[in-house]
Design a protein around this motif. Structure first.
Motif, PDB file in Angstrom:
ATOM      1  N   ILE A 135       0.734  -1.087   0.154  1.00 43.43           N
ATOM      2  CA  ILE A 135       0.062  -0.003  -0.051  1.00 43.43           C
ATOM      3  C   ILE A 135       0.801   1.235   0.229  1.00 43.43           C
ATOM      4  O   ILE A 135       1.885   1.319   0.881  1.00 43.43           O
ATOM      5  CB  ILE A 135      -1.049  -0.124   1.396  1.00 43.43           C
ATOM      6  CG1 ILE A 135      -1.718  -1.276   1.177  1.00 43.43           C
ATOM      7  CG2 ILE A 135      -1.839   1.416   1.235  1.00 43.43           C
ATOM      8  CD1 ILE A 135      -2.807  -1.158   2.458  1.00 43.43           C
ATOM      9  N   THR A 136       0.569   2.202  -0.875  1.00 40.77           N
ATOM     10  CA  THR A 136       1.294   3.441  -0.874  1.00 40.77           C
ATOM     11  C   THR A 136       0.290   4.585  -0.516  1.00 40.77           C
ATOM     12  O   THR A 136      -1.031   4.405  -1.107  1.00 40.77           O
ATOM     13  CB  THR A 136       1.675   3.809  -2.251  1.00 40.77           C
ATOM     14  OG1 THR A 136       2.618   2.678  -2.611  1.00 40.77           O
ATOM     15  CG2 THR A 136       2.472   5.163  -2.379  1.00 40.77           C
ATOM     16  N   TRP A 137       0.266   5.495   0.323  1.00 39.17           N
ATOM     17  CA  TRP A 137      -0.526   6.350   0.768  1.00 39.17           C
ATOM     18  C   TRP A 137      -0.079   7.799   0.896  1.00 39.17           C
ATOM     19  O   TRP A 137       1.283   8.055   0.869  1.00 39.17           O
ATOM     20  CB  TRP A 137      -1.123   6.159   2.269  1.00 39.17           C
ATOM     21  CG  TRP A 137      -0.142   6.423   3.465  1.00 39.17           C
ATOM     22  CD1 TRP A 137      -0.226   7.581   3.924  1.00 39.17           C
ATOM     23  CD2 TRP A 137       0.882   5.693   4.219  1.00 39.17           C
ATOM     24  NE1 TRP A 137       0.736   7.640   5.121  1.00 39.17           N
ATOM     25  CE2 TRP A 137       1.252   6.628   5.180  1.00 39.17           C
ATOM     26  CE3 TRP A 137       1.137   4.458   3.732  1.00 39.17           C
ATOM     27  CZ2 TRP A 137       2.247   5.873   5.961  1.00 39.17           C
ATOM     28  CZ3 TRP A 137       2.250   3.826   4.583  1.00 39.17           C
ATOM     29  CH2 TRP A 137       2.705   4.666   5.529  1.00 39.17           C
ATOM     30  N   GLN A 138      -0.930   8.816   0.559  1.00 34.37           N
ATOM     31  CA  GLN A 138      -0.409  10.184   0.589  1.00 34.37           C
ATOM     32  C   GLN A 138      -1.531  10.994   1.316  1.00 34.37           C
ATOM     33  O   GLN A 138      -2.994  10.763   1.018  1.00 34.37           O
ATOM     34  CB  GLN A 138      -0.539  11.041  -0.809  1.00 34.37           C
ATOM     35  CG  GLN A 138      -0.121  12.239  -0.806  1.00 34.37           C
ATOM     36  CD  GLN A 138       1.322  12.423  -0.546  1.00 34.37           C
ATOM     37  OE1 GLN A 138       2.121  11.782  -0.680  1.00 34.37           O
ATOM     38  NE2 GLN A 138       1.551  13.571   0.041  1.00 34.37           N
ATOM     39  N   SER A 139      -1.272  11.559   2.500  1.00 30.90           N
ATOM     40  CA  SER A 139      -2.075  12.334   3.326  1.00 30.90           C
ATOM     41  C   SER A 139      -1.668  13.846   3.481  1.00 30.90           C
ATOM     42  O   SER A 139      -0.586  14.143   3.009  1.00 30.90           O
ATOM     43  CB  SER A 139      -2.195  11.734   4.833  1.00 30.90           C
ATOM     44  OG  SER A 139      -0.874  12.082   5.433  1.00 30.90           O
ATOM     45  N   PRO A 140      -2.592  14.774   4.003  1.00 32.27           N
ATOM     46  CA  PRO A 140      -2.253  16.171   3.972  1.00 32.27           C
ATOM     47  C   PRO A 140      -0.917  16.349   4.795  1.00 32.27           C
ATOM     48  O   PRO A 140      -0.244  17.489   4.769  1.00 32.27           O
ATOM     49  CB  PRO A 140      -3.543  16.718   4.613  1.00 32.27           C
ATOM     50  CG  PRO A 140      -4.635  15.992   4.294  1.00 32.27           C
ATOM     51  CD  PRO A 140      -3.958  14.430   4.191  1.00 32.27           C
ATOM     52  N   HIS A 141      -0.634  15.421   5.802  1.00 33.11           N
ATOM     53  CA  HIS A 141       0.622  15.784   6.541  1.00 33.11           C
ATOM     54  C   HIS A 141       1.679  14.559   6.441  1.00 33.11           C
ATOM     55  O   HIS A 141       2.620  14.507   7.247  1.00 33.11           O
ATOM     56  CB  HIS A 141       0.126  15.803   8.056  1.00 33.11           C
ATOM     57  CG  HIS A 141      -0.998  16.535   8.614  1.00 33.11           C
ATOM     58  ND1 HIS A 141      -0.952  17.835   8.551  1.00 33.11           N
ATOM     59  CD2 HIS A 141      -2.138  16.512   8.574  1.00 33.11           C
ATOM     60  CE1 HIS A 141      -2.081  18.450   8.680  1.00 33.11           C
ATOM     61  NE2 HIS A 141      -2.934  17.402   8.856  1.00 33.11           N
TER      62      HIS A 141
END
Length: 577
Positions: free
Chosen positions: A289-295
Motif C-alpha cells: 500500500i502507498t498512501w498520501q495524506s495532507p501531513h
C-alpha cells in the motif's frame, strides 16, 4: 446515415423493447415449428439470432464489444445456423427462458412484466410440447399438438407486439439477475433431463414421463422450501447459507474491528493511519500500500503490476494486489478507503478540538483572573481612598485597616499569579466563614451597602476564593449601576449554614430579559468590562458544587444568590409544590 440509423435504433429500443422481443420469438417460431433441417429454417434462425443481439440485455448497445465476446457471438451464430440438432435447440430455449424469466418480477412497468410473462410462457410451451418430444426417435407427436404449436403458439409473440405503448412512455432496459436466471435454467434442465430419463427407462409415453418429472420436482421443491426455514426452533439451510456467505467477509470484518479498536486507543491521526494500513497489508490479496495524506506519505509492503487507487477526504491510497481483483473486491477496497478516511478525518477533528479546548481554557482562565485582578485593584483603590480621606485622629484605625487588608490582597494576588502558569480546575481552599465575613465588611465600607448575617458563622468552613470572586463581581456591578442611579441601595446577606449562602440585592432597575437569559451561560455585551465576570463566576461555582442564580429581577428589587446546588434544588422543588 449510420449515426441517424443508430439513433433511430436506440429510440426504438428505448420505447418499444417488446417489439424486438416479439419479432425475435416469431423468427424463432418459424425456424423451429416446421422443422430445423431445411435451409429456410436455418435462415430464420440467423434472423432470430440477429434480432436477439439487438434485444439482448447482456451488453448495452453503446458499449464496444471486446474481441473475445465478438468471437463468442460468431460461434453461437454458426452453431445455430449450421448444426441442426434438437439438443442444441433445447439448450437455447432453456437459456432464453432463463434470461426472460429470471428478472420477470423485477420489472417495474406492468406492460413490460406482462410481455415477459407471455414470452416465458411461449418458450416453456415450445420447449416441452415441441422441442423435447423431438429428442425421442420413436415418439409420435399428435396432429392436434402439431397444429397447436405451429399455428396456436404464434399468437403469443403477436400479442406481445400488439401490447399498446402510452405516448411518451419509456421502458427501462431488462437487467439480468444472474442467480435467478441460473436457478431457472437449472430447473428447466432438470425437468427436461428427468423427463428424458423416465421416458427412456420406462419406455412409456412422453406426457406421462413429463408428469412424473413434474411431481418429483414439486416434491423436491417442497422439501427444500421446508428445509430452508423449518419450524420448531431448528436452523434451516437458509441460516447455514447466510452464515457461509457472511464468513466470506471475515477478513474485512476483522480489519474493521481492528480499526475501531485503534480509534479508541490512538489519539494521533497519523499514527492511527499508519497502524490501520499496516493491518490492511495482512489481507490475503494485498501485496503493498502507498498512501498520501495532507501531513505526510509512506509505503508498506511491495509493489505489483496490479494496482487500484482511491481518494477520500484528502487521503489517497494506492493498493498493490497479488492478482487482478474482481469488481466486488474493488468495491470493498473503496468502502475500506472511505471508512479509513472517515476515521482519519474524525481523529483530525478531535485533535483540533483538543487544541481549541486548551485555547478556550487559557482564555477563560485569563478572563476570570483579569476580573480577579480588577477586583484587587478596586480594593487597593478603596484603601487609597480611605487613606486620603482620613484625618490625623483616625491614623490608628487606618493603620489597623491597612494591616488587615494588605496581607489578604497580597495573598490573593499571589494566588492569581500562580493560576496564570497553567489552566486548571478551580481550587477548593476552605477558610473560616467568620473571618471571611469580617473581611468583606471591612473591604466595603461605603454608605449605600448594608450587611446582614443570618446565623452563627464561627467554625463553618466555606470556599473563600469562590465567595470572594462572586461577592466582588456582584458588588462591582452594583457600584457601576449606582453611578447612573444615585439613590440605589445595596444589601448583602450571608447565611453560613449548609455550606454557605450569599445574597446580594440592589434597588435599581431590572436587568433586560435578553441579557438575564444569557447571564450565566455565555458572555454578555458590557460597556465596562469583558462581559464575562458572572459567566466565569457561575462556572467556578458549578465546579465546586455551588450555583449562582438570579432569584429576583424586578424594578427596585434585583437579587443574586450563591448557594450549594443541593440547597438550590430543594428550594426549587419546594416552590413547585
Amino acid at each position: 446515415m449510420s449515426e441517424t440509423a443508430s439513433s433511430v435504433q436506440h429510440r426504438l429500443m428505448g420505447s418499444h423493447p417488446h417489439w424486438w422481443l416479439g419479432a425475435m420469438l416469431l423468427a424463432l417460431h418459424y425456424a423451429v415449428a416446421w422443422g430445423i433441417t431445411d435451409w429456410p429454417a436455418r435462415a430464420m434462425l440467423l434472423a432470430h439470432f440477429g434480432i436477439f443481439l439487438m434485444w439482448q440485455p447482456i451488453w448495452r448497445g453503446e458499449r464496444n464489444l471486446e474481441p473475445r465476446h465478438a468471437y463468442m457471438v460468431v460461434i453461437v451464430g454458426v452453431l445455430l445456423a449450421g448444426w441442426n440438432n434438437w439438443w442444441l435447440m433445447v439448450v437455447w430455449l432453456a437459456v432464453l427462458f432463463a434470461l426472460i424469466g429470471g428478472n420477470m418480477l423485477g420489472s417495474q412497468q406492468p406492460r413490460q412484466r406482462f410481455a415477459a410473462l407471455l414470452a416465458a410462457a411461449y418458450l416453456l410451451s415450445l420447449l416441452l410440447m415441441w422441442a423435447v418430444p423431438h429428442l425421442f426417435a420413436d415418439q409420435a407427436i399428435d396432429p392436434a399438438i402439431t397444429f397447436l404449436v405451429q399455428y396456436g403458439l404464434q399468437a403469443l409473440p403477436l400479442l406481445i407486439i400488439a401490447i399498446p405503448v402510452p405516448a411518451g412512455a419509456k421502458s427501462s432496459p431488462l437487467a439480468v439477475d444472474l442467480v435467478y436466471s441460473l436457478m431457472l435454467f437449472l430447473l428447466v434442465a432438470g425437468l427436461v433431463l428427468g423427463s428424458f430419463v423416465v421416458k427412456q427407462v420406462s419406455h412409456g409415453n412422453y406426457p406421462l414421463a413429463l408428469a412424473q418429472s413434474l411431481v418429483v420436482m414439486a416434491l423436491v421443491l417442497m422439501t427444500l422450501s421446508w428445509l430452508w426455514n423449518p419450524r420448531h426452533g431448528f436452523m434451516g439451510v437458509g441460516h447455514f447459507l447466510s452464515r457461509y456467505l457472511m464468513s466470506l467477509g471475515l477478513p474485512f470484518e476483522r480489519w474493521v474491528k481492528g480499526l475501531a479498536d485503534l480509534a479508541e486507543r490512538e489519539r494521533e491521526p497519523e499514527r492511527l493511519l499508519s497502524l490501520a494500513l499496516h493491518d490492511m497489508t495482512e489481507l490475503p490479496w494485498i501485496a503493498g500500500i502507498t498512501w498520501q495524506s495532507p501531513h505526510g506519505s509512506g509505503e508498506l509492503g511491495a509493489r505489483s503490476r496490479f494496482r487500484a487507487e482511491y481518494s477520500f477526504q484528502g487521503l489517497t491510497l494506492v493498493f498493490h494486489t497479488k492478482w487482478s481483483l474482481s469488481p466486488a473486491l474493488l468495491l470493498h477496497l473503496k468502502l475500506l478507503t472511505q471508512m479509513l478516511g472517515h476515521f482519519y478525518e474524525a481523529k483530525q477533528r478531535e485533535e483540533i478540538q483538543r487544541q481549541n479546548a486548551y485555547t478556550q481554557a487559557v482564555y477563560e482562565t485569563g478572563a476570570r483572573l483579569t476580573h480577579d485582578v480588577k477586583n484587587l485593584l478596586q480594593s487597593l483603590r478603596s484603601l487609597c481612598a480611605a487613606a486620603d480621606s482620613s484625618s490625623e485622629g483616625e491614623a490608628a484605625a487606618l493603620q489597623a485597616l491597612v494591616k488587615r487588608q494588605l496581607p489578604q490582597i497580597a495573598q490573593r494576588l499571589a494566588t492569581t499569579l500562580e493560576k496564570l502558569k497553567m489552566p486548571q480546575q478551580a481550587a477548593d481552599s476552605r477558610i473560616d466563614s467568620a473571618g471571611w465575613w469580617e473581611g468583606i465588611k471591612q473591604r466595603y465600607t461605603r454608605g449605600e451597602i448594608t450587611f446582614a448575617l443570618d446565623g452563627e458563622p464561627a467554625g463553618m468552613p466555606l470556599p473563600g476564593e469562590l465567595f470572594d470572586s462572586v461577592a466582588e463581581n456582584l458588588l462591582q456591578n452594583a457600584f457601576t449601576k449606582a453611578q447612573h442611579q444615585p439613590a440605589l441601595r445595596i444589601s448583602v446577606v450571608f447565611r453560613p449554614r449548609d455550606g454557605g449562602s450569599l445574597v446580594v440585592c440592589d434597588s435599581g432597575d431590572a436587568i433586560p430579559k435578553a441579557i438575564a437569559a444569557r447571564l450565566f451561560t455565555a458572555p454578555v455585551p458590557s460597556q465596562n468590562g469583558l462581559g464575562i465576570g458572572l459567566y466565569q463566576a457561575a462556572k467556578h461555582a458549578a465546579q465546586l458544587g455551588y450555583q449562582l442564580a438570579l432569584t429576583e429581577n424586578q424594578a427596585g428589587r434585583v437579587c443574586f444568590e450563591l448557594c450549594s446546588a443541593r440547597e438550590r434544588a430543594a428550594a426549587t422543588a419546594a416552590d413547585q409544590r
